[in-house]
Design a protein around this motif. Sequence first.
Motif, mmCIF file in Angstrom:
data_model
loop_
_atom_site.group_PDB
_atom_site.id
_atom_site.type_symbol
_atom_site.label_atom_id
_atom_site.label_comp_id
_atom_site.label_asym_id
_atom_site.label_seq_id
_atom_site.Cartn_x
_atom_site.Cartn_y
_atom_site.Cartn_z
ATOM 1 N N UNK A 28 -35.771 -27.732 27.237
ATOM 2 C CA UNK A 28 -35.503 -27.155 28.547
ATOM 3 C C UNK A 28 -35.793 -25.663 28.562
ATOM 4 N N UNK A 29 -35.521 -24.978 27.449
ATOM 5 C CA UNK A 29 -35.870 -23.561 27.385
ATOM 6 C C UNK A 29 -37.383 -23.380 27.410
ATOM 7 N N UNK A 30 -38.105 -24.270 26.746
ATOM 8 C CA UNK A 30 -39.565 -24.189 26.796
ATOM 9 C C UNK A 30 -40.076 -24.384 28.213
ATOM 10 N N UNK A 31 -39.419 -25.265 28.982
ATOM 11 C CA UNK A 31 -39.823 -25.484 30.366
ATOM 12 C C UNK A 31 -39.526 -24.279 31.250
ATOM 13 N N UNK A 32 -38.658 -23.397 30.782
ATOM 14 C CA UNK A 32 -38.393 -22.148 31.497
ATOM 15 C C UNK A 32 -39.368 -21.048 31.096
ATOM 16 N N UNK A 33 -40.206 -21.312 30.101
ATOM 17 C CA UNK A 33 -41.084 -20.283 29.564
ATOM 18 C C UNK A 33 -40.526 -19.633 28.318
ATOM 19 N N UNK A 34 -39.634 -20.358 27.623
ATOM 20 C CA UNK A 34 -39.017 -19.805 26.420
ATOM 21 C C UNK A 34 -37.854 -18.896 26.763
ATOM 22 N N UNK A 35 -37.577 -17.957 25.879
ATOM 23 C CA UNK A 35 -36.459 -17.038 26.083
ATOM 24 C C UNK A 35 -36.847 -15.813 26.909
ATOM 25 N N UNK A 36 -38.142 -15.615 27.142
ATOM 26 C CA UNK A 36 -38.591 -14.409 27.844
ATOM 27 C C UNK A 36 -37.922 -14.210 29.202
ATOM 28 N N UNK A 37 -37.761 -15.266 30.043
ATOM 29 C CA UNK A 37 -37.122 -15.041 31.339
ATOM 30 C C UNK A 37 -35.684 -14.537 31.237
ATOM 31 N N UNK A 38 -35.034 -14.758 30.099
ATOM 32 C CA UNK A 38 -33.639 -14.376 29.945
ATOM 33 C C UNK A 38 -33.481 -13.001 29.293
ATOM 34 N N UNK A 39 -34.601 -12.359 28.957
ATOM 35 C CA UNK A 39 -34.558 -11.035 28.348
ATOM 36 C C UNK A 39 -34.914 -9.996 29.410
ATOM 37 N N UNK A 40 -33.943 -9.201 29.799
ATOM 38 C CA UNK A 40 -34.154 -8.178 30.816
ATOM 39 C C UNK A 40 -34.844 -6.971 30.180
ATOM 40 N N UNK A 41 -35.943 -6.473 30.755
ATOM 41 C CA UNK A 41 -36.627 -5.302 30.186
ATOM 42 C C UNK A 41 -35.694 -4.086 30.134
ATOM 43 N N UNK A 115 -38.525 -8.333 37.089
ATOM 44 C CA UNK A 115 -37.944 -9.420 36.300
ATOM 45 C C UNK A 115 -36.831 -10.123 37.072
ATOM 46 N N UNK A 116 -35.962 -9.351 37.724
ATOM 47 C CA UNK A 116 -34.869 -9.952 38.482
ATOM 48 C C UNK A 116 -35.392 -10.794 39.643
ATOM 49 N N UNK A 117 -36.419 -10.300 40.318
ATOM 50 C CA UNK A 117 -36.974 -11.032 41.442
ATOM 51 C C UNK A 117 -37.687 -12.297 40.999
ATOM 52 N N UNK A 118 -38.397 -12.219 39.889
ATOM 53 C CA UNK A 118 -39.203 -13.365 39.439
ATOM 54 C C UNK A 118 -38.368 -14.412 38.704
ATOM 55 N N UNK A 119 -37.367 -13.966 37.954
ATOM 56 C CA UNK A 119 -36.650 -14.884 37.069
ATOM 57 C C UNK A 119 -35.188 -15.069 37.434
ATOM 58 N N UNK A 120 -34.672 -14.275 38.390
ATOM 59 C CA UNK A 120 -33.271 -14.419 38.735
ATOM 60 C C UNK A 120 -32.338 -13.997 37.625
ATOM 61 N N UNK A 179 -27.279 -24.505 34.946
ATOM 62 C CA UNK A 179 -27.880 -24.980 36.204
ATOM 63 C C UNK A 179 -29.378 -24.725 36.195
ATOM 64 N N UNK A 180 -29.744 -23.539 35.756
ATOM 65 C CA UNK A 180 -31.166 -23.190 35.741
ATOM 66 C C UNK A 180 -31.948 -24.118 34.818
ATOM 67 N N UNK A 181 -31.412 -24.391 33.638
ATOM 68 C CA UNK A 181 -32.106 -25.265 32.691
ATOM 69 C C UNK A 181 -32.270 -26.672 33.255
ATOM 70 N N UNK A 182 -31.274 -27.132 33.993
ATOM 71 C CA UNK A 182 -31.304 -28.501 34.501
ATOM 72 C C UNK A 182 -32.167 -28.670 35.743
ATOM 73 N N UNK A 183 -32.163 -27.657 36.634
ATOM 74 C CA UNK A 183 -32.729 -27.878 37.962
ATOM 75 C C UNK A 183 -33.875 -26.955 38.350
#
Length: 430
Positions: A28-41, A115-120, A179-183
């Motif tokens: 599920x993390x891979x389907x999100x693009x890995x951990x990158x979306x969860x790392x705030x610049x 990042x916030x706009x694109x990945x929430x 929620x994000x991982x699931x939906x």
Amino acid sequence: MTLRRRLLFATIVLLPLVLLAAGWIGLMFLQQGGMAPFRVPTGIARVVSADAALIQHGRRLAQIGNCGGCHTTHGGAAYAGGRAFATPYGTIHSSNLTPDVQHGIGAWSLAEFRHAMRHGVSRNGVQAPVFPYANFALLDDAELDALYAFLATLPPVAQTPAADRLEFPASLPGAMTAWRLLYYRPAPPRPATTAVSALQRGAALVNGIGHCAVCHGTRGTFSSLAGGTRLDGGRVSGWYAPALDARTLARYPPGALAHYLRGASIDGHAAYGKMADVIAQNLQHLDVADADAMEAYLRTLAPAPPSRREAPAWDLPAEQRALGDRLYAEHCADCHGQDGRGEAGKYPSLQASSAITGPDPINAIKLTLFGAVGPATPQNPQPWTMPPYAQTLSAADVAALVSTLRARWGRDARPVSASDVDAWGGIDER
């Protein structure tokens, strides 16, 4: 059983389950693009463009996206956040978008804003799905840069919005990540291009900055959008947002929706409820080409497939029908006509009203109780109004009237009860 055997048994039974769960979560993390979306610049200097054209473009995008409407409390400072949104998982308060360093986004870099706009995901964590990052992920860099530049021009407001009040299970730690991982399945960003067709531009406005599916989409489990960007209609904030597709729009002549979005009344049909706010505050500022593009795109959308379940045959009791007919003759026929066709340019046709013919009666109930007035815009400077009947009609009266109208001009409409009126006829918080 000895301790050693117990440990061996637990290892044999539990280890495969743990490995399976770890593999599933990893997938599920891979389907999100890995951990990158969860790392705030972090560690990037804040640099804001002062280009006037870029700022103006950002102001226009913010208008189309209703940013001020969602991030401003009724009577509060613009874009200072705090507006409450009642959701099935609790009450969410919008954030402060002003450039205040402590309370707003005045310390955010452009990279952090993108990042916030694109990945929430921001320095405040993973955002609730009430924030439409799935739509904003479709914006290109130039559009996000313009929004960032515009927001930096706002007066800073030292205001911290109220804390969210989440209900179980959304109140659990990590619930929004789960929620994000699931939906949520991110779409690739839309590349910037200088040449786009009208349909492409309409799709970008509807699915991107306009985030129309947030209201007009059908919700699934835990408020997920069941059809992604499909616009099959759904109830939101106490109103029903009708489906937007080729079948729904076929009843209106070409160009009607574009005029409506820019604030016009089409044969007496003007915006009401939450849509009136959106048009009054934002969509009336659409330029003609963008409004035409949005209509052109929406008219290409296929309607939802018919339900496989057989529709029940509802029978409106004769006593309720008689009461509804009498109330219509007394309170409605003078404007809408005995045949429900209304009067062009003044009173809308009830035969063509989605509040009457649509699948959900909640709009008809609220319009009967509280009346309606369209937004005053340059396209409709003196809108006609409908009077409220909350002080005139009882809940049983409203139920009979709405049921009768939907039985006349709707399709297999379930009769409305007095308890439905009591449950659905409240005034929502702004």
